[in-house]
Design a protein around this motif. Structure first.
Motif, mmCIF file in Angstrom:
data_model
loop_
_atom_site.group_PDB
_atom_site.id
_atom_site.type_symbol
_atom_site.label_atom_id
_atom_site.label_comp_id
_atom_site.label_asym_id
_atom_site.label_seq_id
_atom_site.Cartn_x
_atom_site.Cartn_y
_atom_site.Cartn_z
ATOM 1 N N HIS A 84 0.817 -1.229 0.000
ATOM 2 C CA HIS A 84 0.000 0.000 0.000
ATOM 3 C C HIS A 84 0.844 1.270 0.000
ATOM 4 O O HIS A 84 0.482 2.268 0.618
ATOM 5 N N GLY A 85 1.985 1.181 -0.674
ATOM 6 C CA GLY A 85 2.817 2.375 -0.822
ATOM 7 C C GLY A 85 3.590 2.759 0.427
ATOM 8 O O GLY A 85 4.213 3.805 0.463
ATOM 9 N N ARG A 86 3.598 1.904 1.432
ATOM 10 C CA ARG A 86 4.348 2.231 2.661
ATOM 11 C C ARG A 86 5.810 1.836 2.546
ATOM 12 O O ARG A 86 6.666 2.392 3.216
ATOM 13 N N GLY A 87 6.095 0.805 1.760
ATOM 14 C CA GLY A 87 7.458 0.276 1.743
ATOM 15 C C GLY A 87 8.289 0.713 0.535
ATOM 16 O O GLY A 87 9.409 1.137 0.659
ATOM 17 N N GLY A 88 7.701 0.587 -0.657
ATOM 18 C CA GLY A 88 8.436 0.919 -1.873
ATOM 19 C C GLY A 88 9.293 -0.232 -2.362
ATOM 20 O O GLY A 88 9.181 -1.366 -1.882
ATOM 21 N N SER A 89 10.163 0.097 -3.306
ATOM 22 C CA SER A 89 10.970 -0.911 -3.998
ATOM 23 C C SER A 89 11.739 -1.839 -3.062
ATOM 24 O O SER A 89 11.859 -3.033 -3.311
ATOM 25 N N MET A 90 12.258 -1.294 -1.982
ATOM 26 C CA MET A 90 13.151 -2.085 -1.121
ATOM 27 C C MET A 90 12.394 -2.973 -0.134
ATOM 28 O O MET A 90 13.002 -3.784 0.551
ATOM 29 N N HIS A 91 11.078 -2.770 -0.023
ATOM 30 C CA HIS A 91 10.323 -3.485 1.025
ATOM 31 C C HIS A 91 9.079 -4.164 0.471
ATOM 32 O O HIS A 91 7.976 -3.959 0.960
ATOM 33 N N LEU A 92 9.271 -4.989 -0.565
ATOM 34 C CA LEU A 92 8.153 -5.802 -1.038
ATOM 35 C C LEU A 92 7.974 -6.972 -0.079
ATOM 36 O O LEU A 92 8.953 -7.468 0.483
ATOM 37 N N ALA A 93 6.743 -7.424 0.107
ATOM 38 C CA ALA A 93 6.497 -8.588 0.958
ATOM 39 C C ALA A 93 5.092 -9.102 0.712
ATOM 40 O O ALA A 93 4.194 -8.328 0.352
ATOM 41 N N GLU A 94 4.903 -10.397 0.913
ATOM 42 C CA GLU A 94 3.554 -10.960 0.890
ATOM 43 C C GLU A 94 3.523 -12.161 1.832
ATOM 44 O O GLU A 94 3.963 -13.258 1.495
ATOM 45 N N ALA A 95 3.000 -11.918 3.002
ATOM 46 C CA ALA A 95 3.032 -12.931 4.062
ATOM 47 C C ALA A 95 2.324 -14.216 3.635
ATOM 48 O O ALA A 95 2.772 -15.314 3.962
ATOM 49 N N ALA A 96 1.224 -14.068 2.888
ATOM 50 C CA ALA A 96 0.452 -15.253 2.497
ATOM 51 C C ALA A 96 1.300 -16.206 1.643
ATOM 52 O O ALA A 96 1.027 -17.402 1.586
ATOM 53 N N ARG A 97 2.316 -15.674 0.994
ATOM 54 C CA ARG A 97 3.206 -16.516 0.179
ATOM 55 C C ARG A 97 4.516 -16.839 0.913
ATOM 56 O O ARG A 97 5.491 -17.265 0.301
ATOM 57 N N HIS A 98 4.508 -16.563 2.195
ATOM 58 C CA HIS A 98 5.709 -16.769 3.011
ATOM 59 C C HIS A 98 6.909 -16.002 2.453
ATOM 60 O O HIS A 98 8.047 -16.440 2.572
ATOM 61 N N PHE A 99 6.617 -14.900 1.818
ATOM 62 C CA PHE A 99 7.679 -13.999 1.366
ATOM 63 C C PHE A 99 7.723 -12.842 2.364
ATOM 64 O O PHE A 99 6.883 -11.951 2.330
ATOM 65 N N TRP A 100 8.679 -12.916 3.280
ATOM 66 C CA TRP A 100 8.690 -12.038 4.448
ATOM 67 C C TRP A 100 9.474 -10.753 4.224
ATOM 68 O O TRP A 100 9.878 -10.094 5.175
ATOM 69 N N GLY A 101 9.723 -10.453 2.976
ATOM 70 C CA GLY A 101 10.116 -9.098 2.692
ATOM 71 C C GLY A 101 11.568 -8.808 2.408
ATOM 72 O O GLY A 101 12.471 -9.586 2.700
ATOM 73 N N GLY A 102 11.729 -7.629 1.861
ATOM 74 C CA GLY A 102 13.035 -7.078 1.589
ATOM 75 C C GLY A 102 13.428 -6.164 2.737
ATOM 76 O O GLY A 102 12.623 -5.364 3.193
ATOM 77 N N TYR A 103 14.664 -6.286 3.182
ATOM 78 C CA TYR A 103 15.177 -5.482 4.305
ATOM 79 C C TYR A 103 16.331 -4.634 3.797
ATOM 80 O O TYR A 103 17.182 -5.125 3.060
ATOM 81 N N ALA A 104 16.356 -3.388 4.221
ATOM 82 C CA ALA A 104 17.241 -2.438 3.558
ATOM 83 C C ALA A 104 18.401 -1.958 4.417
ATOM 84 O O ALA A 104 19.189 -1.134 3.983
ATOM 85 N N ILE A 105 18.522 -2.461 5.636
ATOM 86 C CA ILE A 105 19.725 -2.191 6.403
ATOM 87 C C ILE A 105 20.587 -3.433 6.188
ATOM 88 O O ILE A 105 20.198 -4.534 6.602
ATOM 89 N N VAL A 106 21.723 -3.251 5.538
ATOM 90 C CA VAL A 106 22.469 -4.411 5.029
ATOM 91 C C VAL A 106 22.739 -5.446 6.131
ATOM 92 O O VAL A 106 23.306 -5.119 7.172
ATOM 93 N N GLY A 107 22.265 -6.644 5.891
ATOM 94 C CA GLY A 107 22.517 -7.770 6.797
ATOM 95 C C GLY A 107 21.493 -7.914 7.912
ATOM 96 O O GLY A 107 21.492 -8.925 8.616
ATOM 97 N N SER A 108 20.598 -6.942 8.072
ATOM 98 C CA SER A 108 19.718 -6.966 9.246
ATOM 99 C C SER A 108 18.788 -8.178 9.270
ATOM 100 O O SER A 108 18.367 -8.619 10.329
ATOM 101 N N HIS A 109 18.480 -8.722 8.102
ATOM 102 C CA HIS A 109 17.532 -9.831 8.062
ATOM 103 C C HIS A 109 18.223 -11.184 8.263
ATOM 104 O O HIS A 109 17.553 -12.215 8.254
#
Lengths: 335, 326
Positions: A84-109
């Motif tokens: 919904h436009g909160r994250g942008g390019s670096m923070h795509l995610a879709e929990a229903a597909r077990h895709f838990w997102g892009g994290y933009a602080i290098v290594g934080s995930h």
């Protein structure tokens, strides 16, 4: 898999065009050249397995099946975007597909993936976690903390290092005492494998091995995919740190035509069928861009939505029992 | 009714929530065999085993990142960071992972985790005696609580563990041995709601706002001022630093027309500075005098007992500030 390779490539080419037209703002990190890693890796595991990635995340989202329209709309900052436009390019995610997102602080995930793997182990769920990052992330302390805990507790997590030879603009020689990142995993007694990140089948095979290892309870696994990004670090990158001839040398190994050739040679499909796939994907991408352009902007009145799962408003009249009335306090005040 | 220490009150909340909900796990440095550096988790690993009470490497950022992932995977981790000074190593994970996931992914999932940590001092020197609650309280996406009494420590920890958002729960090393009554019977299971302050002493002349250890200092000061000066102080325990229960403070100031903010943090940029800014807006028409602050001077905490004493805000300082007002 060929379709997915093309999907990522064409999605990003359209995104780059939209960025040049200022329809996409901020940072746009393209995955072009590295597509074989996401495609090979994600196809080698189950749909229920979990994915976490760095900020160069479009490819993983698309391969996991996220709607390209919603992905493009997120890049455009629109309401129909995946977040919904909160994250942008670096923070795509879709929990229903077990895709838990892009994290933009290098290594934080990296430890986040280990923690999620612990939750799977604790709940005796037969799911493994794929945690993708670049060679640059291995210089960060959090990489070592995450690997150390995953190894210590024998967790079902696959660490996938996409070694694209550069941490933003720094060469491997400048940023790391070793050129092969898997050597860093050895210190944590983690088994590792290196694969050709320009070859989707090589990645697929490596991840199959890693997933089997993790699922059988043997603990974490480290995969190093040797790859190369054809475009700059982000759209803002003038690429002063590398020779054009080096990029040209790698472009010869472009994972898309080489896998296409393999498919034709092995009778998987004909070159006409590949051309048709290219055409279909191009059509889908034109639709995705049109969808993103037509999607409404998020309502600024809603900008505070989702800060909390359970917002607490002390200003609300129905607030807090216990406030207001004076009561005796029995703590000794001898501090 | 028996008196229970703050330490035991925290432990009782951890234990009861672990008994109630299998998803609750504890993790931290020296929380098993050692029992926790302030002995809060003593006995819990024996009762619940190492899968639910996890001894971690000395890796604060990793601990919180791991807890974020465990929370996303369906658990409710309570991570202990030995002191708030060490919590600085985990700031990235707290601010950029825990506080952001729900928002930046469009509300798809929440991160139900509690970070327990400890503020305080006691000749521990410049790097082990700091107080950073204001840093955490400045971050949207976090909830921040700082209980002063055993009952609030228990009630707020129950609320924190049951809350779907990340909660920073800051204890105080000098409160662990203080004692108070805990609710019993059915009331024992009641949460103290996050976001609610409490008037702990009624008064008419001046409002003292405090939290954590400074609440006890404010109460002592109020007794002294009543006895020696005939000044009646109302004392408000803030309890939650994000979100702040401003209405309770504003109502009190409407009655007393004078306000003193009591904290241990540095004067510049501390949590008190943010409180002052908001309350001067909200209370301007009700105030008979400028809002006063009790805070630490902008000096690193020194080791020597005499130097340390000169830096720590006390009830005497609160008394002095109120006398200047009146």
């Amino acid at each position: 898999m060929y379709r997915q390779l093309v999907l990522i490539r064409r999605f990003e080419e359209h995104a780059a065009e939209a960025y040049a037209q200022a329809k996409i703002g901020g940072f746009l990190h393209l995955y072009i050249g590295e597509e074989a890693v996401a495609v090979g890796a994600i196809n080698a595991v189950r749909e229920t397995d979990h994915l976490l990635t760095h900020y160069r995340d479009h490819g993983y989202a698309l391969v996991r099946g996220c709607d390209p329209k919603a992905c493009m709309a997120e890049l455009f900052g629109r309401e129909d975007g995946l977040c919904h436009g909160r994250g942008g390019s670096m923070h795509l995610a879709e929990a229903a597909r077990h895709f838990w997102g892009g994290y933009a602080i290098v290594g934080s995930h990296i430890p986040i993936g280990a923690g999620m793997a612990y939750a799977m182990q604790y709940q005796e769920r037969d799911e493994v976690v794929l945690d993708f990052f670049g060679d640059g992330a291995t210089g960060n302390g959090i990489f070592h903390e995450g690997l150390s805990m995953a190894a210590l507790w024998n967790l079902p997590v696959i660490f996938i290092c996409e070694n694209n030879l550069y941490g933003m603009g720094a060469t491997l020689a400048e940023e790391s005492p070793v050129s092969e990142m898997r050597i860093k995993a050895e210190g944590y007694t983690m088994p590792s494998i290196q694969c050709d990140g320009m070859d989707v089948l090589s990645v697929y095979e490596a991840l199959g091995k890693a997933a089997e290892h993790c699922r059988s309870g043997k603990g974490p696994y480290f995969v190093e995919a040797m790859t190369y990004r054809f475009r700059g670090h982000s759209m803002a990158d003038p690429e002063l740190y590398r020779d054009k001839s080096e990029v040209q040398r790698w472009r010869v190994r472009d994972p898309i035509p080489s896998f296409g050739d393999w498919c034709v040679e092995h009778g998987v499909c004909s070159s006409q069928e590949l051309a048709q796939i290219n055409e279909e994907v191009e059509g889908e991408m034109l639709e995705a861009v049109a969808f993103a352009e037509q999607s409404p902007w998020p309502d600024p009145a809603e900008v505070g939505r989702w800060i909390y799962a359970k917002p607490i408003d002390p200003e609300s009249p129905a607030r807090s029992e216990g406030a207001g009335a004076a009561v005796p306090l029995t703590s000794d005040a001898g501090v | 009714m028996s008196l229970v220490s703050y330490r035991d009150a925290v432990r009782s909340a951890l234990r009861d929530e672990m008994l109630r909900d299998q998803r609750v796990i504890l993790m931290g440095e020296d929380i098993t065999g050692y029992g926790g550096s302030y002995a809060v988790t003593k006995g819990l690993v024996e009762e619940f085993g190492p899968k639910r009470v996890m001894e971690t490497p000395i890796a604060e950022a990793g601990i919180v990142g791991f807890a974020v992932g465990a929370a996303m995977g369906g658990l409710i981790p309570v991570a202990e960071l030995m002191t708030v000074n060490f919590a600085l190593l985990a700031l990235d994970q707290i601010v950029n992972s825990a506080a952001k996931c729900h928002y930046m992914f469009g509300g798809q999932w929440s991160v139900p985790l509690v970070v327990r940590t400890v503020s305080g001092f006691g000749q521990l020197g410049p790097t082990h005696s700091q107080t950073f609650e204001g840093w955490f309280a400045s971050v949207p996406g976090l909830k921040v609580v700082m209980p002063a009494t055993p009952a609030d420590a228990r009630g707020l920890l129950l609320a924190a563990i049951r809350d779907p958002d990340p909660v920073i729960f800051i204890e105080h090393s000098l409160l662990y041995s203080t004692k108070g009554e805990l609710p019993e019977g059915e009331a024992a299971d009641e949460e103290v709601p996050i976001g609610s302050a409490k008037v702990v002493r009624a008064g008419t002349d001046v409002t003292l706002v405090a939290y954590s250890r400074m609440l006890l200092q404010a109460l002592q000061a109020a007794e002294e001022l009543e006895r020696s000066d005939g000044v009646s102080c109302e004392v408000v325990d803030l309890r939650t630093l994000r979100p702040v229960d401003y209405p309770t403070v504003v109502e009190s100031v409407r009655r007393t027309h004078q306000l003193v903010l009591c904290g241990e943090d540095w004067r510049t940029g501390g949590f008190g500075a943010s409180l002052l800014s908001e309350l001067s807006d909200r209370c301007f028409d009700d105030l008979d005098a400028p809002i006063q602050r009790v805070a630490s001077p902008d000096v690193p905490m020194a080791y020597s007992r005499q130097l340390e004493r000169s830096l720590i805000p006390t009830s005497d300082e609160v008394v002095e500030v109120v006398r200047r007002l009146n």
